[in-house]
Design a protein around this motif. Sequence first.
Motif, PDB file in Angstrom:
ATOM      1  N   ARG A 197      55.925  52.198  32.957  1.00  0.00           N
ATOM      2  CA  ARG A 197      57.244  52.099  31.858  1.00  0.00           C
ATOM      3  C   ARG A 197      58.407  51.550  33.391  1.00  0.00           C
ATOM      4  NH1 ARG A 197      58.584  55.332  28.344  1.00  0.00           N
ATOM      5  NH2 ARG A 197      60.882  56.170  28.283  1.00  0.00           N
ATOM      6  N   LYS A 198      58.547  51.158  34.693  1.00  0.00           N
ATOM      7  CA  LYS A 198      59.047  50.681  35.426  1.00  0.00           C
ATOM      8  C   LYS A 198      59.310  49.185  35.160  1.00  0.00           C
ATOM      9  CE  LYS A 198      61.026  50.236  40.619  1.00  0.00           C
ATOM     10  NZ  LYS A 198      61.084  50.722  41.190  1.00  0.00           N
ATOM     11  N   VAL A 199      57.966  49.022  34.877  1.00  0.00           N
ATOM     12  CA  VAL A 199      57.423  47.291  35.422  1.00  0.00           C
ATOM     13  C   VAL A 199      58.150  47.257  33.121  1.00  0.00           C
ATOM     14  CG1 VAL A 199      55.590  45.654  34.783  1.00  0.00           C
ATOM     15  CG2 VAL A 199      55.607  47.642  37.119  1.00  0.00           C
ATOM     16  N   VAL A 200      57.708  48.059  32.583  1.00  0.00           N
ATOM     17  CA  VAL A 200      58.102  47.775  31.632  1.00  0.00           C
ATOM     18  C   VAL A 200      59.170  47.396  31.118  1.00  0.00           C
ATOM     19  CG1 VAL A 200      58.047  48.183  28.555  1.00  0.00           C
ATOM     20  CG2 VAL A 200      55.885  48.113  30.611  1.00  0.00           C
ATOM     21  N   ALA A 201      60.163  47.792  32.328  1.00  0.00           N
ATOM     22  CA  ALA A 201      61.765  47.916  31.875  1.00  0.00           C
ATOM     23  C   ALA A 201      62.551  47.140  32.082  1.00  0.00           C
ATOM     24  CB  ALA A 201      62.033  49.693  33.071  1.00  0.00           C
ATOM     25  N   GLU A 202      61.534  46.416  32.960  1.00  0.00           N
ATOM     26  CA  GLU A 202      61.231  45.181  33.509  1.00  0.00           C
ATOM     27  C   GLU A 202      61.762  44.069  33.430  1.00  0.00           C
ATOM     28  OE1 GLU A 202      60.265  44.864  37.476  1.00  0.00           O
ATOM     29  OE2 GLU A 202      60.679  46.469  37.874  1.00  0.00           O
ATOM     30  N   THR A 203      60.885  44.151  32.077  1.00  0.00           N
ATOM     31  CA  THR A 203      60.603  42.673  31.309  1.00  0.00           C
ATOM     32  C   THR A 203      61.208  42.847  29.615  1.00  0.00           C
ATOM     33  OG1 THR A 203      58.851  44.074  30.125  1.00  0.00           O
ATOM     34  CG2 THR A 203      58.180  42.854  31.425  1.00  0.00           C
ATOM     35  N   VAL A 204      61.947  44.189  29.164  1.00  0.00           N
ATOM     36  CA  VAL A 204      62.721  44.041  27.498  1.00  0.00           C
ATOM     37  C   VAL A 204      64.247  44.515  28.247  1.00  0.00           C
ATOM     38  CG1 VAL A 204      61.339  45.786  26.828  1.00  0.00           C
ATOM     39  CG2 VAL A 204      62.213  46.572  28.422  1.00  0.00           C
ATOM     40  N   SER A 205      64.941  43.349  27.195  1.00  0.00           N
ATOM     41  CA  SER A 205      66.251  43.167  27.688  1.00  0.00           C
ATOM     42  C   SER A 205      67.506  44.556  27.125  1.00  0.00           C
ATOM     43  CB  SER A 205      67.100  42.223  26.504  1.00  0.00           C
ATOM     44  OG  SER A 205      66.471  42.255  25.047  1.00  0.00           O
ATOM     45  N   ASP A 206      66.713  45.173  26.495  1.00  0.00           N
ATOM     46  CA  ASP A 206      67.571  47.034  25.733  1.00  0.00           C
ATOM     47  C   ASP A 206      66.461  48.114  26.319  1.00  0.00           C
ATOM     48  OD1 ASP A 206      68.290  49.430  24.513  1.00  0.00           O
ATOM     49  OD2 ASP A 206      68.741  47.626  22.274  1.00  0.00           O
ATOM     50  N   PRO A 207      66.849  48.344  27.009  1.00  0.00           N
ATOM     51  CA  PRO A 207      66.389  50.316  27.555  1.00  0.00           C
ATOM     52  C   PRO A 207      65.433  50.441  25.736  1.00  0.00           C
ATOM     53  CG  PRO A 207      68.078  49.697  28.841  1.00  0.00           C
ATOM     54  CD  PRO A 207      68.299  48.952  27.500  1.00  0.00           C
ATOM     55  N   LYS A 208      66.531  50.790  24.832  1.00  0.00           N
ATOM     56  CA  LYS A 208      65.830  51.041  23.853  1.00  0.00           C
ATOM     57  C   LYS A 208      64.102  50.408  23.591  1.00  0.00           C
ATOM     58  CE  LYS A 208      70.187  51.653  21.844  1.00  0.00           C
ATOM     59  NZ  LYS A 208      71.350  52.107  20.896  1.00  0.00           N
ATOM     60  N   ASP A 209      64.233  49.655  23.849  1.00  0.00           N
ATOM     61  CA  ASP A 209      62.346  48.736  23.553  1.00  0.00           C
ATOM     62  C   ASP A 209      61.669  49.446  24.759  1.00  0.00           C
ATOM     63  OD1 ASP A 209      63.608  47.695  21.681  1.00  0.00           O
ATOM     64  OD2 ASP A 209      64.628  46.172  22.892  1.00  0.00           O
ATOM     65  N   ILE A 210      61.482  49.900  25.193  1.00  0.00           N
ATOM     66  CA  ILE A 210      60.385  50.518  26.835  1.00  0.00           C
ATOM     67  C   ILE A 210      59.401  51.424  25.874  1.00  0.00           C
ATOM     68  CG2 ILE A 210      60.132  52.047  28.594  1.00  0.00           C
ATOM     69  CD1 ILE A 210      63.151  51.424  29.346  1.00  0.00           C
ATOM     70  N   ASP A 211      59.909  52.480  24.598  1.00  0.00           N
ATOM     71  CA  ASP A 211      58.702  52.934  24.409  1.00  0.00           C
ATOM     72  C   ASP A 211      57.989  52.376  23.203  1.00  0.00           C
ATOM     73  OD1 ASP A 211      59.399  55.531  25.667  1.00  0.00           O
ATOM     74  OD2 ASP A 211      60.888  56.035  24.350  1.00  0.00           O
ATOM     75  N   GLY A 212      58.454  51.541  22.812  1.00  0.00           N
ATOM     76  CA  GLY A 212      57.702  50.548  21.568  1.00  0.00           C
ATOM     77  C   GLY A 212      56.696  49.570  22.135  1.00  0.00           C
ATOM     78  N   GLU A 213      57.250  49.030  23.561  1.00  0.00           N
ATOM     79  CA  GLU A 213      56.495  48.164  24.155  1.00  0.00           C
ATOM     80  C   GLU A 213      55.457  49.052  25.026  1.00  0.00           C
ATOM     81  OE1 GLU A 213      56.351  44.432  24.881  1.00  0.00           O
ATOM     82  OE2 GLU A 213      57.739  44.279  23.435  1.00  0.00           O
ATOM     83  N   LEU A 214      55.537  50.237  25.407  1.00  0.00           N
ATOM     84  CA  LEU A 214      54.683  50.876  25.793  1.00  0.00           C
ATOM     85  C   LEU A 214      53.730  51.895  24.527  1.00  0.00           C
ATOM     86  CD1 LEU A 214      56.774  53.260  28.456  1.00  0.00           C
ATOM     87  CD2 LEU A 214      55.319  51.600  28.698  1.00  0.00           C
ATOM     88  N   HIS A 215      53.939  51.774  23.459  1.00  0.00           N
ATOM     89  CA  HIS A 215      53.138  51.626  22.896  1.00  0.00           C
ATOM     90  C   HIS A 215      52.310  50.234  22.323  1.00  0.00           C
ATOM     91  CE1 HIS A 215      55.386  55.648  21.405  1.00  0.00           C
ATOM     92  NE2 HIS A 215      54.993  55.699  21.525  1.00  0.00           N
ATOM     93  N   TYR A 216      52.698  49.717  22.474  1.00  0.00           N
ATOM     94  CA  TYR A 216      51.828  48.096  21.404  1.00  0.00           C
ATOM     95  C   TYR A 216      51.060  48.157  23.011  1.00  0.00           C
ATOM     96  CZ  TYR A 216      50.956  43.473  21.240  1.00  0.00           C
ATOM     97  OH  TYR A 216      50.408  42.020  21.515  1.00  0.00           O
TER      98      TYR A 216
END
Length: 96
Positions: free
Chosen positions: A70-89
């Motif tokens: 989750r922390k690594v993904v958070a560093e790759t998205v511009s909006d924190p709201k996108d973290i869950d979507g990226e994790l699901h992907y």
Amino acid sequence: MTVLVQALQSLETDYSRSGQAKVFEQLHPFLQGEGVRLGYRDAAQELAMTESAVRMAVTRLRRRYRAALRKVVAETVSDPKDIDGELHYLIEIQAA
């Protein structure tokens, strides 16, 4: 795949810093399902732990891996709201 590797490396570093490099070495295969072949009993013997203690250690490892991911993904998205979507992907492409 790079995100997954970065999360795993971060976790390995954390375990090493806390003096638990051997625990990480023995248990990280359980993150990708490879530990099933090794088995909890074998890991317990290798680590001089009970089988139930190994199961708990794997549960904690998985929890820490999710947090690291989750922390690594958070560093790759511009909006924190996108973290869950990226994790699901990531989960979807890893399962494919």
